[in-house]
Structures are given as structure tokens and as C-alpha cells.
Motif scaffolding. Structure first.
Motif, PDB file in Angstrom:
ATOM      1  N   GLU A   1       0.848  -1.189   0.000  1.00 31.78           N
ATOM      2  CA  GLU A   1       0.000   0.000   0.000  1.00 31.78           C
ATOM      3  C   GLU A   1       0.883   1.239   0.000  1.00 31.78           C
ATOM      4  O   GLU A   1       1.855   1.325   0.762  1.00 31.78           O
ATOM      5  CB  GLU A   1      -0.936  -0.021   1.215  1.00 31.78           C
TER       6      GLU A   1
ATOM      7  N   GLY B   1     -10.142   3.601  -6.640  1.00 28.37           N
ATOM      8  CA  GLY B   1     -10.157   4.418  -5.435  1.00 28.37           C
ATOM      9  C   GLY B   1     -11.571   4.810  -5.027  1.00 28.37           C
ATOM     10  O   GLY B   1     -11.886   4.920  -3.837  1.00 28.37           O
ATOM     11  N   THR B   2     -12.413   5.010  -6.039  1.00 30.62           N
ATOM     12  CA  THR B   2     -13.804   5.389  -5.783  1.00 30.62           C
ATOM     13  C   THR B   2     -14.563   4.228  -5.154  1.00 30.62           C
ATOM     14  O   THR B   2     -15.274   4.385  -4.162  1.00 30.62           O
ATOM     15  CB  THR B   2     -14.476   5.800  -7.112  1.00 30.62           C
TER      16      THR B   2
ATOM     17  N   GLY C   1     -13.109   3.521  -1.675  1.00 34.15           N
ATOM     18  CA  GLY C   1     -13.460   4.609  -0.767  1.00 34.15           C
ATOM     19  C   GLY C   1     -14.912   4.534  -0.337  1.00 34.15           C
ATOM     20  O   GLY C   1     -15.227   4.611   0.858  1.00 34.15           O
ATOM     21  N   LEU C   2     -15.808   4.368  -1.313  1.00 30.62           N
ATOM     22  CA  LEU C   2     -17.235   4.311  -0.976  1.00 30.62           C
ATOM     23  C   LEU C   2     -17.542   3.093  -0.110  1.00 30.62           C
ATOM     24  O   LEU C   2     -18.289   3.179   0.861  1.00 30.62           O
ATOM     25  CB  LEU C   2     -18.082   4.286  -2.262  1.00 30.62           C
TER      26      LEU C   2
ATOM     27  N   THR D   1     -15.500   1.479   1.858  1.00 31.82           N
ATOM     28  CA  THR D   1     -14.937   1.684   3.193  1.00 31.82           C
ATOM     29  C   THR D   1     -15.966   2.383   4.080  1.00 31.82           C
ATOM     30  O   THR D   1     -16.238   1.962   5.204  1.00 31.82           O
ATOM     31  CB  THR D   1     -13.667   2.561   3.110  1.00 31.82           C
ATOM     32  N   LEU D   2     -16.564   3.450   3.539  1.00 31.40           N
ATOM     33  CA  LEU D   2     -17.519   4.226   4.329  1.00 31.40           C
ATOM     34  C   LEU D   2     -18.848   3.494   4.514  1.00 31.40           C
ATOM     35  O   LEU D   2     -19.453   3.548   5.579  1.00 31.40           O
ATOM     36  CB  LEU D   2     -17.786   5.572   3.649  1.00 31.40           C
ATOM     37  N   LEU D   3     -19.285   2.796   3.463  1.00 29.22           N
ATOM     38  CA  LEU D   3     -20.644   2.227   3.502  1.00 29.22           C
ATOM     39  C   LEU D   3     -20.717   0.869   4.178  1.00 29.22           C
ATOM     40  O   LEU D   3     -21.734   0.524   4.772  1.00 29.22           O
ATOM     41  CB  LEU D   3     -21.207   2.114   2.073  1.00 29.22           C
TER      42      LEU D   3
ATOM     43  N   ALA E   1     -15.811  -2.389   5.377  1.00 27.49           N
ATOM     44  CA  ALA E   1     -14.778  -3.341   4.945  1.00 27.49           C
ATOM     45  C   ALA E   1     -13.426  -2.641   4.944  1.00 27.49           C
ATOM     46  O   ALA E   1     -13.339  -1.431   4.731  1.00 27.49           O
ATOM     47  CB  ALA E   1     -15.094  -3.872   3.557  1.00 27.49           C
ATOM     48  N   THR E   2     -12.378  -3.417   5.200  1.00 26.40           N
ATOM     49  CA  THR E   2     -11.072  -2.778   5.343  1.00 26.40           C
ATOM     50  C   THR E   2     -10.041  -3.224   4.308  1.00 26.40           C
ATOM     51  O   THR E   2      -8.938  -2.704   4.284  1.00 26.40           O
ATOM     52  CB  THR E   2     -10.487  -3.063   6.748  1.00 26.40           C
ATOM     53  N   SER E   3     -10.397  -4.203   3.477  1.00 29.26           N
ATOM     54  CA  SER E   3      -9.441  -4.614   2.439  1.00 29.26           C
ATOM     55  C   SER E   3     -10.179  -4.844   1.126  1.00 29.26           C
ATOM     56  O   SER E   3     -11.386  -5.105   1.106  1.00 29.26           O
ATOM     57  CB  SER E   3      -8.716  -5.888   2.859  1.00 29.26           C
ATOM     58  N   PHE E   4      -9.418  -4.747   0.033  1.00 28.32           N
ATOM     59  CA  PHE E   4      -9.994  -4.974  -1.284  1.00 28.32           C
ATOM     60  C   PHE E   4     -10.631  -6.358  -1.359  1.00 28.32           C
ATOM     61  O   PHE E   4     -11.734  -6.524  -1.867  1.00 28.32           O
ATOM     62  CB  PHE E   4      -8.921  -4.894  -2.374  1.00 28.32           C
TER      63      PHE E   4
ATOM     64  N   PHE F   1     -30.392  -1.964   4.178  1.00 23.00           N
ATOM     65  CA  PHE F   1     -29.557  -2.289   3.034  1.00 23.00           C
ATOM     66  C   PHE F   1     -28.398  -3.170   3.458  1.00 23.00           C
ATOM     67  O   PHE F   1     -27.687  -2.860   4.412  1.00 23.00           O
ATOM     68  CB  PHE F   1     -29.068  -1.015   2.370  1.00 23.00           C
TER      69      PHE F   1
ATOM     70  N   LEU G   1     -22.141  -1.291  -6.384  1.00 22.74           N
ATOM     71  CA  LEU G   1     -21.069  -0.330  -6.682  1.00 22.74           C
ATOM     72  C   LEU G   1     -19.987  -0.948  -7.562  1.00 22.74           C
ATOM     73  O   LEU G   1     -19.383  -0.267  -8.389  1.00 22.74           O
ATOM     74  CB  LEU G   1     -20.482   0.233  -5.380  1.00 22.74           C
TER      75      LEU G   1
ATOM     76  N   LEU H   1     -24.695   8.021   3.164  1.00 26.18           N
ATOM     77  CA  LEU H   1     -23.424   8.530   3.697  1.00 26.18           C
ATOM     78  C   LEU H   1     -23.589   9.738   4.609  1.00 26.18           C
ATOM     79  O   LEU H   1     -22.789   9.936   5.530  1.00 26.18           O
ATOM     80  CB  LEU H   1     -22.481   8.900   2.542  1.00 26.18           C
TER      81      LEU H   1
ATOM     82  N   SER I   1      -8.948  10.488  -8.690  1.00 28.96           N
ATOM     83  CA  SER I   1      -9.818   9.430  -8.197  1.00 28.96           C
ATOM     84  C   SER I   1     -10.837  10.011  -7.207  1.00 28.96           C
ATOM     85  O   SER I   1     -10.466  10.461  -6.121  1.00 28.96           O
ATOM     86  CB  SER I   1      -8.970   8.350  -7.508  1.00 28.96           C
ATOM     87  N   SER I   2     -12.107   9.985  -7.629  1.00 29.07           N
ATOM     88  CA  SER I   2     -13.174  10.473  -6.750  1.00 29.07           C
ATOM     89  C   SER I   2     -13.235   9.606  -5.502  1.00 29.07           C
ATOM     90  O   SER I   2     -13.244   8.376  -5.604  1.00 29.07           O
ATOM     91  CB  SER I   2     -14.520  10.416  -7.478  1.00 29.07           C
ATOM     92  N   MET I   3     -13.280  10.220  -4.346  1.00 25.88           N
ATOM     93  CA  MET I   3     -13.326   9.510  -3.059  1.00 25.88           C
ATOM     94  C   MET I   3     -12.060   8.679  -2.822  1.00 25.88           C
ATOM     95  O   MET I   3     -12.012   7.822  -1.946  1.00 25.88           O
ATOM     96  CB  MET I   3     -14.561   8.601  -2.947  1.00 25.88           C
ATOM     97  N   GLY I   4     -11.022   8.967  -3.606  1.00 27.74           N
ATOM     98  CA  GLY I   4      -9.817   8.135  -3.581  1.00 27.74           C
ATOM     99  C   GLY I   4      -8.955   8.306  -2.333  1.00 27.74           C
ATOM    100  O   GLY I   4      -8.034   7.524  -2.107  1.00 27.74           O
TER     101      GLY I   4
ATOM    102  N   VAL J   1     -10.237   8.230   0.729  1.00 28.95           N
ATOM    103  CA  VAL J   1     -10.906   7.608   1.879  1.00 28.95           C
ATOM    104  C   VAL J   1     -10.220   6.314   2.299  1.00 28.95           C
ATOM    105  O   VAL J   1      -9.916   6.107   3.474  1.00 28.95           O
ATOM    106  CB  VAL J   1     -12.392   7.341   1.557  1.00 28.95           C
ATOM    107  N   PHE J   2      -9.946   5.468   1.320  1.00 29.75           N
ATOM    108  CA  PHE J   2      -9.326   4.185   1.646  1.00 29.75           C
ATOM    109  C   PHE J   2      -7.950   4.396   2.279  1.00 29.75           C
ATOM    110  O   PHE J   2      -7.591   3.723   3.244  1.00 29.75           O
ATOM    111  CB  PHE J   2      -9.212   3.322   0.384  1.00 29.75           C
TER     112      PHE J   2
ATOM    113  N   ASN K   1      -8.292   5.542   5.724  1.00 32.24           N
ATOM    114  CA  ASN K   1      -8.740   4.397   6.509  1.00 32.24           C
ATOM    115  C   ASN K   1      -7.533   3.601   7.016  1.00 32.24           C
ATOM    116  O   ASN K   1      -7.478   3.193   8.166  1.00 32.24           O
ATOM    117  CB  ASN K   1      -9.630   3.503   5.639  1.00 32.24           C
ATOM    118  N   ILE K   2      -6.545   3.413   6.121  1.00 34.01           N
ATOM    119  CA  ILE K   2      -5.322   2.713   6.517  1.00 34.01           C
ATOM    120  C   ILE K   2      -4.662   3.449   7.682  1.00 34.01           C
ATOM    121  O   ILE K   2      -4.129   2.855   8.595  1.00 34.01           O
ATOM    122  CB  ILE K   2      -4.347   2.616   5.317  1.00 34.01           C
TER     123      ILE K   2
END
Lengths: 377, 377
Positions: free
Chosen positions: A64, A195-196, A199-200, A202-204, A207-210, A266, A275, B204, B249-252, B254-255, B258-259
Motif C-alpha cells: 500500500e 479508489g472510488t 473509498g465508498l 470503506t464508508l458504507l 470493509a477494510t481490504s480490497f 440495506f 457499486l 453517507l 480518483s473520486s473519493m480516492g 478515503v481508503f 482508513n489505513i
């Protein structure tokens, strides 16, 4: 680098991305390559086989970008392993660095790696150099993906390799038109990329990993959150060919359910799938439109967003097939996340002779790919 | 409908969308029009002025599709107001219904409205009929939008009205190519539309209305959540013309944050602005690419997503200007959300004579538009 006889290592992988065996490369390589993107730093390096007559292999690993120190420490370890008085290593090691981070973190690399030479290479140059190498010299690298045949390998091209389009999906997305080995243009891009999605989600979903996000999406039903044509019409909208099952509005049911005070109902799985579809479909559509404008038929999808994930590849393939009515083809790569770092690695010997020895490599056996094994290619 | 001398009512509006005065329409209209989309139902109806010599006006109002009963009740009120033995009303009233909901809710309309005739009209037909009417017959309807001049009116076109593109942004997005008054084709669309923005922001930020979301976005700084080219490169990526301030990257971010365990620090304002930019930029890009494929230069943006919101229009305008290098033009409408319902309204008298009386209407004074008044046009 002598790539004659190169092949992808089909043994059970020790890493997420399979090594590329180079049976005819017996010398040490003097370079280590790193491609530092907005989210991930991808490293490519060469190691010799214990049995020297078997040459060596290209290794792939990533970190990362937020933890760039871990990446630098790893490179230090590689350097240390080569140093202890080994007389074979004549050439001084060079770090070939590309991606935005090669600029941003240049000073940190210099500081931490001491007297190692660091050479920056242009990101787009490296992407194309790496991709051309993988397409032309590595058999069973390129494949198409469909529901019925998730990994259908393409023949290595002989003369009709160009023109093509590369859609590189990292944190953001770059779209490149490539017309020859060294002629390309960045024609488009979009900020709706990996990243989008990360990022989304992560917030919604928390989750913490891809991998967690992709795994979660597998069990989702996007129709719980997406508004379909059928939700609006109660049926198909036949006159203009929109099926009842077509997604009319991604996440379009959420606001409505909110009015009915159903928010909180949801599921993370459904949101993740919605998403993932949204980003993949959108990239596919922008790719298609650009291909149409530029008259291109072959579209390679690269970048760490894909991660060999079946749903992602299927969605991209479907989007290209749907919009182009089957006239364009979505192509994927087994080293999709490493185009830039492979390119940077090869840049060290720009003058090396290309070896398009198709006859030699065509005799390899096609690997047996099951749905299970796709995750770890 | 006699649209001779039509003009937009510039008095302080009693409704969100300004009435259109029709000084030469003295008869009652026998139709009420409703365009029922995935999220909103838009109603257009005619009312006579108290002073009959002043003709009448078109009124515009909308309801949430989830609360379709409120819409039906409103139509009932309109019907009731016309009924009490008024001898002038000869013709039986007709409800002209379009949009997906005209199919989905047809039975409910029939049940609740009793013996009123309900005629369904095709959604795309109505969009184009409504738009052509507004462009050609209503002065000071069409405008361009830029930072320095947020509402610059276009002249009503005389002969060069076609071809153009309509990008209708509702819950989802439809892209239509229009080549004459009655010739058009739906060439594209995207599921990333208003429903996506409202849905994501509902989850959100907890906002519960469109206006709240748009208001919140005004105070946001998207660079706290978006990854910019400068965040990756530390500078511009000059070689390919990407500025440091370009959103990569939109919202890029955030992740990444998060780290660093910085999640929870994201402000609703910043997220709202980021996602508004994301959706608007993306629609703008898809519009541009389609316009490029089809050789179109004029792009009208319609649909309830826009809501006269300055940032939204500026972003769409910027996207078209950026991608087309200034060769294409983004055009907006003061009745942008009512194209379909205006079209359905007009469909009642398809044989009516079109009155392109440009000389008559060009004598009106241009309204004085301030940034404040844009919200309530």
C-alpha cells in the motif's frame, strides 16, 4: 533480459501474482522496478533459480502506497541479499521507479536507500512498454472472459498487434491509444476508478481490504438497491430496447426506500455488488465510447482494480459486448496490475533486442484453468 | 394551445418552477399532463388568469413517485375545481401520462380518477416534443452557465435548431440525438444519475431531501476526500497535461485515510461535493463522447437532477468545455425537469399549428438574473 522461452509459472503460486519464468536469463539483473500509484506500489524483480541451468524468474509483489516504508524496506532486503561480496554482481543496482509516487517519494527513496541509483521513468511509457512485452512475449498471458469461459486464452499476436486501446484502472482510470511499439497517446480517463469503489465501500460497509470487499460483493443482489427499468415501467421499455432487468439507476432504490423509512435495511453485500457493477459498467462504457471515436477494436484492461476478480472482468466484458454489439473485444492480462512496473523493469535495457520467438514459445502446454484457480493467477 | 406571445413569468415565483404565461390562450385546456419517473412525478396544467383578457398560464409542480397518491389527489383537486357546472368546459378532461410510471401506475390512476380518460404517451417522444417547444417558442428559456455569467440566455433559434443532443438526467440518464422536430434516437444512457447521487448521500450523510444535499455540498471541499493528481505526483503530470488540481480518483483518499485509521473524519459537506462533482463530471464526459461520435455540437441538459443548481450546471459546462476544448456547448433550461410533462401536455393537440413567432416574442425585455434568483427560476 533474455525472454526467449518465457512462460508463466503454473505451479501453485507462492504469491498472489504468478512468477514469469525466464529459462534463458542466467545473469543477475541489475535493476529492481517499482511503480508507485495513488493506492498501491507494485514491485517487479528478478531472481535466479537455485539450479542455474534453469535461468531465473520475474517476481511480483505489492504494497500500500500509504505504507511506502514497507515497500522501501522490502527493496532494502532484496539489495542486502545480493550484496554479500558476490563477485558475479558487477553492475551497480538501479531502482527503476515510475508512477506518480516516483516523483512524490523520490527524496525518501534517496534518503533511505543510500547510494543506490534511482532512475525515474514516465508512467505512460512504462505502461505501454510493459503491456507490449506481456502481449508479445508471454504466452497464456492474455485472455477473454465470459460466463461460460472465464479464461479463454488469446494466441500471441504475430503481425496485427496494433492498434489497440489500454484502459488502466488503478485509483483512477487512464485510457491510452497505442498504434505501435513506441507510439501512444493518453486519449481519456475518468476519476471513477478503483479508489472510488474502495473509498465508498470503506464508508458504507466498513470493509477494510480490497479482498474483503470483493468477497462480500459475491453474495450480493444489486437489485435490492439498484433501480431497474422494470421498477420504473413495471415491464420492459420495449420501444427503445431496454429490458426490464436493465439497471436504470445505480443505488436508485435507496432514496425511495428512505422515504418509506426503510433505510438501515440495506445489506453490505448488495451495496458492494451494486457499486462494483456501477464502476465496472461505467469504465466499460467510457472505454467503448473512446474506442468508437478512435476506431479501435481491441481493448486491454489493466490495473490493480481488476485483481483477477471474475465479476469485475465479466462486467467489463459484458459492457464492451453490449455497447459494441459484439464488434469489440475486452482483453485481460494475468499480470494486469504490473504493466507499469514490468515496463520500468524493461526500460533498464531499452536497447535490448526484442525476441518475438513465437515458434519457440508456442509449444508450451496450455495451463488448465478452473474457476477456483483464477483467483490466484 | 396558443403559444403566441408566450413568456416566462418573472414575478416572484409562487412555485419552485416559474409559470409560463400564455396571453393568447383564453380557452380552458382539456388536458392535465403528468410524467412519472423513477423518483419524481412532474405535473403540468393550464390555468386561466382571473382577468380573462390576459389569457392563462402553464403551471408546474412535482411529487415524489413513492407518494403517487399525493400526486393523484392533487390532480383530483384540479379536476374538482373545474367541474362545478361550468358551461365553458365542453371537452371532457384527459390525463396525458408519460414516463415509466404511466405504465406502472396506470391501474391506480384509473381506479382513483374514475371516469377521467387517461392517455399514455411515449416517454422519449414527450421529452423531445417538450424540449422543441421550449427551445423554439419560449424566450429566455435556454441559457449557458459559467462562473462569470451563470445565466447567459441564448437567442431563440430560427433555422439552425437541429441537430442537437439531449442529456436527460433523472434517476438514470438518457442520451438522445435529435435531428428534426419528430426525428430522434436514444443513442446512449448511464445508470449513474440523480438516483445514484441521492442514494449514496442518503446513506453517507443522512440527508433526507435533494435540497438539503445540494445545500450541504455548497460548503464542502472535495479535496479532503478526492485524490488529486497532485496527491499522487506531488505536482502536475505535465507531460500529458494533467494539472496537480485534477481529480484523479473520486473519493480516492478515503481508503488511504482508513489505513491511517482516520475514517470518521470525513465531513458530510466534503463527501456531498465530491459525489456531486463525480456524477456531474461523469455525465458530462459521457455526453461529450456521444456528441463526438455523432458529430453534435449543441448539448441540452434536462431532467430533475439539475434543479437550477449552480455547481451542478457549472460542472456539466466545465466538463463539456474541457473535453471538447471549447468546441461544444452545454445548454440549460429553466423548465429542465418538465420536458416530458410539457411534451405530454402538448401531445393532446398534436395537430395544433406551431407558432414560431420570433418577431413577436423578441420584443420582451430580458429578465434580470442574479445569482440569488437562479435558485428559484
Amino acid at each position: 533480459m533474455n525472454s526467449t522461452g518465457a512462460e508463466i509459472c503454473e505451479e501453485l503460486p507462492h504469491a498472489e501474482t504468478r512468477d514469469i519464468l525466464l529459462p534463458n536469463q542466467v545473469d543477475y539483473a541489475s535493476q529492481i522496478a517499482v511503480d508507485i500509484g495513488g493506492t498501491l506500489a507494485k514491485v517487479v524483480y528478478f531472481s535466479r533459480e537455485p539450479n542455474l541451468s534453469k535461468g531465473g524468474r520475474l517476481n511480483f509483489t505489492k504494497f500500500e502506497t500509504e505504507k511506502i516504508d514497507e515497500c522501501i524496506d522490502f527493496i532494502k532486503t532484496l539489495l542486502a541479499a545480493r550484496r554479500p561480496g558476490n563477485q558475479e554482481i558487477q553492475e551497480k543496482v538501479v531502482i527503476k521507479a515510475t508512477g506518480g509516487g516516483s516523483y512524490k517519494f523520490y527524496d525518501i527513496f534517496v534518503e533511505k536507500l543510500g547510494d543506490v541509483k534511482i532512475e525515474k521513468e514516465d508512467e505512460m511509457d512504462c505502461l505501454i512498454t510493459g503491456l507490449n512485452f506481456l502481449i508479445a512475449e508471454i504466452p497464456y498471458e492474455v485472455f477473454t472472459c465470459s460466463d461460460s469461459d472465464p479464461m479463454h486464452f488469446e494466441d500471441t499476436p504475430s503481425s496485427n498487434m496494433f492498434p489497440y486501446m489500454l484502459v488502466n484502472i488503478g485509483s483512477g482510470v487512464s485510457v491510452l491509444k497505442v498504434t505501435s511499439h513506441d507510439k501512444y497517446e493518453r486519449i481519456s480517463g475518468t476519476s471513477l476508478g478503483g479508489g472510488t469503489l474502495w473509498g465508498l465501500l470503506t464508508l458504507l460497509t466498513g470493509a477494510t481490504s480490497f479482498d474483503e470487499m470483493l468477497e462480500t460483493s459475491k453474495y450480493g443482489d444489486n437489485t435490492n438497491v439498484d433501480m431497474l427499468v422494470g421498477d420504473i415501467y413495471g415491464s420492459d421499455y420495449g420501444k427503445i430496447g431496454l429490458k426490464s432487468s436493465t439497471i436504470a439507476s445505480s443505488m436508485g432504490k435507496v432514496f425511495k426506500k428512505n422515504i418509506r423509512q426503510e433505510v438501515g435495511k440495506f445489506r453490505n453485500e448488495d451495496i458492494s455488488k451494486s457499486l462494483l457493477y456501477m464502476i465496472s459498467n461505467n469504465v466499460g462504457q467510457i472505454a467503448y465510447l473512446n474506442a468508437q471515436v478512435h476506431g479501435l477494436k481491441k481493448i486491454y484492461f489493466g490495473g490493480c482494480f481488476i485483481r483477477g476478480h471474475l465479476t469485475t472482468m465479466n462486467t467489463l466484458s459484458y459492457a464492451i459486448h453490449f455497447w459494441s454489439k459484439g464488434t469489440m473485444k475486452a482483453l485481460f492480462l494475468r499480470h494486469e496490475g504490473y504493466l507499469g512496473s514490468v515496463g520500468a523493469f524493461l526500460k533498464h535495457n531499452e536497447t535490448r533486442q526484442r525476441t518475438y520467438s513465437f515458434s519457440e514459445i508456442s509449444s508450451f502446454t496450455q495451463p488448465i484453468i478452473t474457476e477456483e484457480s483464477i483467483k490466484s493467477f
